[in-house]
Write a protein that holds these residues in place. Structure first.
Motif, mmCIF file in Angstrom:
data_model
loop_
_atom_site.group_PDB
_atom_site.id
_atom_site.type_symbol
_atom_site.label_atom_id
_atom_site.label_comp_id
_atom_site.label_asym_id
_atom_site.label_seq_id
_atom_site.Cartn_x
_atom_site.Cartn_y
_atom_site.Cartn_z
ATOM 1 N N LEU A 21 0.823 -1.213 0.000
ATOM 2 C CA LEU A 21 0.000 0.000 0.000
ATOM 3 C C LEU A 21 0.860 1.267 0.000
ATOM 4 O O LEU A 21 0.527 2.252 -0.665
ATOM 5 N N GLU A 22 1.974 1.229 0.722
ATOM 6 C CA GLU A 22 2.875 2.394 0.751
ATOM 7 C C GLU A 22 3.480 2.646 -0.621
ATOM 8 O O GLU A 22 3.718 3.796 -1.003
ATOM 9 N N TYR A 24 1.975 2.414 -3.306
ATOM 10 C CA TYR A 24 0.947 3.093 -4.098
ATOM 11 C C TYR A 24 0.579 4.460 -3.502
ATOM 12 O O TYR A 24 -0.410 5.069 -3.905
ATOM 13 N N GLY A 25 1.366 4.908 -2.538
ATOM 14 C CA GLY A 25 1.191 6.255 -2.020
ATOM 15 C C GLY A 25 0.245 6.408 -0.849
ATOM 16 O O GLY A 25 -0.080 7.529 -0.454
ATOM 17 N N TYR A 26 -0.188 5.282 -0.267
ATOM 18 C CA TYR A 26 -1.091 5.374 0.871
ATOM 19 C C TYR A 26 -0.295 5.499 2.170
ATOM 20 O O TYR A 26 0.801 4.938 2.303
ATOM 21 N N GLU A 27 -0.856 6.224 3.133
ATOM 22 C CA GLU A 27 -0.316 6.265 4.489
ATOM 23 C C GLU A 27 -0.927 5.091 5.249
ATOM 24 O O GLU A 27 -2.143 4.896 5.234
ATOM 25 N N VAL A 28 -0.082 4.276 5.902
ATOM 26 C CA VAL A 28 -0.564 3.044 6.515
ATOM 27 C C VAL A 28 -0.470 3.123 8.042
ATOM 28 O O VAL A 28 0.554 3.523 8.599
ATOM 29 N N LEU A 29 -1.559 2.748 8.699
ATOM 30 C CA LEU A 29 -1.616 2.628 10.152
ATOM 31 C C LEU A 29 -1.797 1.149 10.484
ATOM 32 O O LEU A 29 -2.501 0.432 9.768
#
Length: 224
Positions: A21-22, A24-29
């Motif tokens: 996911l990172e 693809y530019g997402y911030e991950v929690l």
């Protein structure tokens, strides 16, 4: 940037999904179970949850029920090794938005996340536009080139669902579970009847068409 929370007790699986996911530019929690997830949500804004079912303390079903009962409508993608139709059915009944089985196909996961985020925005805006056709969720109405028509509730919800996920195939069972009352005595042929009515209404619409996928179900195709 969207914040995606992964709730998964398997450390390696959690790290793998986060890495993808990172990229693809997402911030991950990250959270290891439902209790951790609620703690994260107290501190951070979350746009979407990727959620395992089998976890200690609070499992995926419990977390989903807790969120939905509190009025939280964050999109939830449930991911589990459980492939039983009963588990999928339960997930949709309590409020999950989509369901994947393990092992997770990374590309499919990213595509589903993107679709759910688009769907979330559509619901928040309360309308969906495809070419010159606009669906108004609150009014159950469809405007085509300025000509407005109110639809019966089930027909509208079915059309809204299909058009919200262009090219995604929905089985009749999925559509029944999500749109019709779970206690309804209607069978899956009801979906066919409503699709037929929608096709008659929008036979000459240049913006979309509803396609039958033989042996599977239906999908909507945007033509513009």
């Amino acid at each position: 940037m969207f914040n995606i929370m992964i709730v998964e007790d398997d450390v390696n699986q959690r790290k793998l999904m986060a890495t993808v996911l990172e990229q693809y530019g997402y911030e991950v929690l990250l959270a290891s179970d439902g209790v951790d997830a609620l703690d994260v949500m107290d501190k951070k804004h979350v746009d979407l949850i990727i959620l395992d079912i089998m976890m200690p303390r609070m499992d995926g079903f419990e977390l989903t029920e807790t969120l939905r009962q509190s009025g939280c409508n964050i999109p939830i993608l449930m991911v589990s090794a459980k492939q039983s139709p009963l588990d999928k059915r339960k997930g949709f009944i309590i409020g999950t938005d989509d369901y994947m089985t393990k092992p997770v196909d990374e590309e499919e996961m990213v595509l589903r996340v993107g679709a759910l985020l688009r769907r979330s925005k559509i619901v928040n805006d309360r309308k969906l536009t495809v070419g010159n056709t606009t669906l108004f969720y609150d009014a159950l109405s469809v405007s085509v080139d300025g000509d407005n028509q109110e639809l019966p509730q089930k027909e509208f919800l079915l059309l809204f669902k299909l058009l919200s996920y262009p090219n995604k195939i929905f089985t009749r069972r999925q559509l029944m579970d999500e749109i019709w009352d779970m206690d309804s005595e209607s069978d899956e042929r009801t979906v066919d009847v409503h699709v037929s009515r929608l096709r008659d209404r929008y036979r000459n619409n240049p913006d979309f068409e509803i396609v039958t996928v033989r042996g599977l179900g239906y999908k909507a195709v945007h033509l513009k």
